[in-house]
Design an enzyme around this catalytic site. Structure first.
Site, short mmCIF file in Angstrom:
data_model
loop_
_atom_site.label_atom_id
_atom_site.label_comp_id
_atom_site.label_asym_id
_atom_site.label_seq_id
_atom_site.Cartn_x
_atom_site.Cartn_y
_atom_site.Cartn_z
N CYS A 52 -13.94 2.40 6.40
CA CYS A 52 -12.69 2.27 5.63
C CYS A 52 -12.83 2.92 4.26
O CYS A 52 -11.83 3.38 3.70
CB CYS A 52 -12.36 0.80 5.40
SG CYS A 52 -12.28 -0.20 6.86
N ARG A 56 0.81 -1.23 0.00
CA ARG A 56 0.00 0.00 0.00
C ARG A 56 0.84 1.27 0.00
O ARG A 56 0.29 2.37 -0.14
CB ARG A 56 -0.98 -0.02 1.18
CG ARG A 56 -1.99 -1.16 1.11
CD ARG A 56 -3.21 -0.92 1.98
NE ARG A 56 -3.95 0.27 1.56
CZ ARG A 56 -5.03 0.72 2.19
NH1 ARG A 56 -5.49 0.08 3.25
NH2 ARG A 56 -5.66 1.81 1.77
N HIS A 67 -7.30 -2.58 12.35
CA HIS A 67 -7.36 -1.11 12.38
C HIS A 67 -8.37 -0.70 13.45
O HIS A 67 -9.42 -1.34 13.59
CB HIS A 67 -7.84 -0.53 11.04
CG HIS A 67 -6.79 -0.45 9.97
ND1 HIS A 67 -7.04 -0.77 8.65
CD2 HIS A 67 -5.49 -0.06 10.02
CE1 HIS A 67 -5.94 -0.58 7.93
NE2 HIS A 67 -4.98 -0.16 8.74
#
Ligand code: ARG
Length: 259
Positions: free
Chosen positions: A252, A83, A158
């Site tokens: 997200c 990422r 997360h």
């Protein structure tokens, strides 16, 4: 938000992702459009779009693209190498849209995915994808109180998969996803802590967007939906199955731009 034009599972960087469990691209597009439509048409929220980039399938998860407070932008320093190329594309969007004040953290920090703003406090999540040490960088940059919360379960890697900011007095969590100490911290600071069921947590119901009166969340989180309705909130359930194959959900897919 970022349209899922190039969204799929090309690598595996969290326990939900399997290259053997591919997304249905048409269904993903429909689900994303329903979320976009809910924000813009049903709620009247303003949504800007960042251009999707080929071979960056997770760019659709814009929450990881920054943390923005008072027009200041903390960019992500992705732990996941796959990422890392996203950062430059997000930065370019901010530059093109007039943002000038940037922080590129030295320590791993995956944006709003691991940093949720509650009043004048920023709750941050570690250790799965962000370093605890990034807390001090955020504190110095934003001049806000930063409170680190330790997450216990790799499926909820997360912070935004484990905690919802519901309103100025309320958050929702699935308690086992936090260490005893972090749970205690939350209870000390926040007047109301709603407890989600395991089923709702696994439906990614905590990965939600709320403005205090309206809340958008996974349509499979039936327990939370009922709790929010009982509190008098307007609830907008949406399907997110294709994004959950990548370990993502409503929050997200959304980055908040605070001025
Ligand atoms: N596949 C993405 C990753 O593992 C999902 C990101 C979800 N984003 C979030 N804010 N929780 O990085």
């Amino acid at each position: 938000m970022c349209s899922p034009d190039f969204f799929d599972i090309e690598y595996e960087i969290n326990p939900w992702m399997s290259t053997d469990n591919q997304v249905d691209p048409k269904l993903a597009k429909r689900q994303w459009q329903e979320l976009y439509h809910t924000y813009t048409e049903k709620l009247g929220w303003e949504v800007d779009l960042v251009t999707p980039v080929k071979n960056l399938p997770d760019m659709v998860f814009t929450a990881n693209g920054a943390l923005v407070i008072d027009g200041k932008v903390a960019l992500p320093t992705f732990r996941a190498p796959d990422r890392q190329p996203e950062t430059g594309h997000f930065k370019k969007w901010f530059e093109d849209n007039g943002y000038k004040d940037f922080l590129q953290p030295k320590y791993d920090f995956e944006g709003e995915g691991d940093a949720l703003v509650w009043n004048d406090t920023v709750f941050t999540g570690y250790p799965w994808r962000s370093d605890k040490a990034s807390e001090n960088e955020l504190k110095a940059f934003f001049g806000k109180r930063v409170v680190g919360l330790q997450l216990t379960d790799a499926r909820f890697y997360h912070l935004d998969t484990a905690l919802t900011i519901v309103d100025q007095e309320t958050v929702a969590i699935y308690p086992p996803l936090f260490t005893d100490e972090s749970r205690k911290t939350l209870h000390e600071l926040v007047p109301h802590v709603i407890e989600a069921s395991k089923a709702d947590a696994y439906a990614y119901g905590l990965n939600a967007m709320s403005d205090g009166n309206n809340i958008v969340l996974s349509d499979r989180a039936t327990g939370l939906i009922a709790q929010y309705k009982k509190r008098g909130m307007s609830v907008y359930p949406v399907p997110i199955s294709e994004f959950q194959k990548s370990g993502g959900g409503v929050k997200c897919l959304t980055l908040e731009l605070r001025a």
